[in-house]
Design an enzyme around this catalytic site. Structure first.
Site, PDB file in Angstrom:
ATOM      1  N   LYS A  54      -4.262  -0.965   5.453  1.00  0.00           N
ATOM      2  CA  LYS A  54      -5.168   0.113   5.831  1.00  0.00           C
ATOM      3  C   LYS A  54      -6.607  -0.411   5.862  1.00  0.00           C
ATOM      4  O   LYS A  54      -7.377  -0.117   6.767  1.00  0.00           O
ATOM      5  CB  LYS A  54      -5.032   1.292   4.862  1.00  0.00           C
ATOM      6  CG  LYS A  54      -3.705   2.029   5.030  1.00  0.00           C
ATOM      7  CD  LYS A  54      -3.401   3.037   3.930  1.00  0.00           C
ATOM      8  CE  LYS A  54      -2.016   3.637   4.140  1.00  0.00           C
ATOM      9  NZ  LYS A  54      -1.573   4.549   3.071  1.00  0.00           N
ATOM     10  N   GLN A  98      -3.134   6.679  -2.684  1.00  0.00           N
ATOM     11  CA  GLN A  98      -1.866   6.054  -2.288  1.00  0.00           C
ATOM     12  C   GLN A  98      -0.720   6.578  -3.146  1.00  0.00           C
ATOM     13  O   GLN A  98      -0.838   6.677  -4.370  1.00  0.00           O
ATOM     14  CB  GLN A  98      -1.987   4.529  -2.403  1.00  0.00           C
ATOM     15  CG  GLN A  98      -0.781   3.772  -1.888  1.00  0.00           C
ATOM     16  CD  GLN A  98      -0.538   3.940  -0.378  1.00  0.00           C
ATOM     17  OE1 GLN A  98      -1.473   4.153   0.389  1.00  0.00           O
ATOM     18  NE2 GLN A  98       0.698   3.846   0.041  1.00  0.00           N
ATOM     19  N   ASP A 121      -5.180  12.138   4.651  1.00  0.00           N
ATOM     20  CA  ASP A 121      -3.721  12.054   4.594  1.00  0.00           C
ATOM     21  C   ASP A 121      -3.079  13.358   5.075  1.00  0.00           C
ATOM     22  O   ASP A 121      -1.889  13.399   5.350  1.00  0.00           O
ATOM     23  CB  ASP A 121      -3.263  11.821   3.144  1.00  0.00           C
ATOM     24  CG  ASP A 121      -2.720  10.417   2.927  1.00  0.00           C
ATOM     25  OD1 ASP A 121      -2.256   9.796   3.898  1.00  0.00           O
ATOM     26  OD2 ASP A 121      -2.783   9.953   1.774  1.00  0.00           O
TER      27      ASP A 121
HETATM   28  N1  GUN Z   1       2.937   6.340   0.614  1.00  0.00           N
HETATM   29  C1  GUN Z   1       3.829   6.272   1.630  1.00  0.00           C
HETATM   30  N2  GUN Z   1       3.323   6.834   2.744  1.00  0.00           N
HETATM   31  C2  GUN Z   1       2.096   7.280   2.433  1.00  0.00           C
HETATM   32  C3  GUN Z   1       1.084   7.952   3.171  1.00  0.00           C
HETATM   33  O1  GUN Z   1       1.209   8.282   4.363  1.00  0.00           O
HETATM   34  N3  GUN Z   1      -0.057   8.222   2.476  1.00  0.00           N
HETATM   35  C4  GUN Z   1      -0.201   7.904   1.170  1.00  0.00           C
HETATM   36  N4  GUN Z   1      -1.351   8.225   0.589  1.00  0.00           N
HETATM   37  N5  GUN Z   1       0.710   7.287   0.458  1.00  0.00           N
HETATM   38  C5  GUN Z   1       1.859   6.987   1.092  1.00  0.00           C
END
Ligand code: GUN
Length: 289
Positions: A54, A98, A121
């Protein structure tokens, strides 16, 4: 293989190039780059890798990003304090916690603490509720990325039979809401579903998001269906596998996503888009006063 392969890497590349132009225009107009803060609690290697991806994608798109690392035994109040600091930081447009979090932290409480307008998110109850009420604001990244893949591949959704396998908060549930918003007739299958094959056989659009490698057998796929595999499962030999038996499914499907290189890159691309959207809306609000 008869199915057309949906190349998420290629679609993402094109979108990220366009996005970089838009963030450059934002920076000229507002004298700053859009900003994303990512909170990583604990030391999961998989989460650390996703977070790094990211960050790299932000750098390439002209988005300033910071990773805040907290220890695995971080108490809830410390994480909530950190979120409060970011909520009131003017240079931060997007906040991402996350997942998964260590077990002692309740994700519902943590995610609700993020300012909904910085919730890139799309997991805050306000943003999920808006999607449910047909007024989407910041949309959950993976489901929105799937909709972008369908659109970019010319796959019609309106009036189609869509089947989502998996009912998680991150993918399955918001995926069903996205497909409903786009006019599909939606079925959600989950661990208590009694006859999974009978549902999958009806699907003109199948989204597999169960996190179970090879759960969906190739012979269940309807001729010509669009098969979107959200599963990213690490096999004992180290290879990645989706939730769908790829080779057999590709003999019947009209379109299919590979794993890796299908949905995965779209999640990050949507995150970048959401960050620019959040930044633009914040600036608009600031100028309105
Ligand atoms: N863990 C797996 N997929 C995601 C996501 O789309 N966002 C976040 N914050 N954590 C994740």
């Amino acid at each position: 293989m008869t199915a057309q392969l949906i190349d998420g890497n290629a679609i993402s590349r094109k979108m990220r190039t366009e996005l970089a132009q838009k963030t450059a225009a934002f920076a000229i107009r507002h004298g700053r780059e859009p900003g994303l803060a990512v909170i990583l609690v604990g030391d999961s290697a998989a989460s650390a890798l996703y977070v790094q991806k990211k960050k790299d994608a932000c750098a390439a798109a002209g988005i300033r990003s910071t990773i805040i690392r907290l220890p695995a035994d971080c108490p809830a109040h410390r994480l909530l304090d950190q979120i409060a600091v970011l909520n009131s930081d003017d240079a931060v447009d997007g906040i991402l916690v996350q997942l998964p979090l260590p077990l002692h932290l309740d994700p519902a409480i943590i995610l609700e603490a993020v300012d909904a307008e910085k919730d890139v998110d799309g997991f805050h109850p306000c943003n999920v509720g808006r999607l449910a009420l047909r007024e989407p604001a910041l949309r959950p990244c993976t489901p929105a990325g799937v909709m972008t893949l369908l659109e970019a591949s010319g796959i019609p959704v309106l009036g189609r039979e869509a089947v989502v396998v998996g009912a998680s908060n991150i993918v399955g549930r918001p995926m069903a809401l996205e497909l409903l918003l786009a006019g599909a007739t939606v079925t959600v299958c989950h661990r208590f579903t009694r006859d999974l094959p009978s549902h999958v056989r009806r699907a003109e659009i199948l989204v597999a998001a169960a996190g179970n490698p090879g759960l969906i057998r190739g012979e269940w796929i309807a001729q010509g269906a669009a098969v979107i595999d959200v599963g990213i499962n690490r096999l004992p030999d180290g290879r990645l596998s989706g939730d769908v038996e790829f080779t057999a499914a590709a003999e019947r499907a009209g379109w299919i996503t590979p794993v890796p290189g299908g949905v995965g890159p779209m999640t990050v691309t949507t995150l970048l888009q959401n960050t620019l959207t959040a930044a633009t809306r914040r600036e608009e609000r600031r100028h309105r006063g």
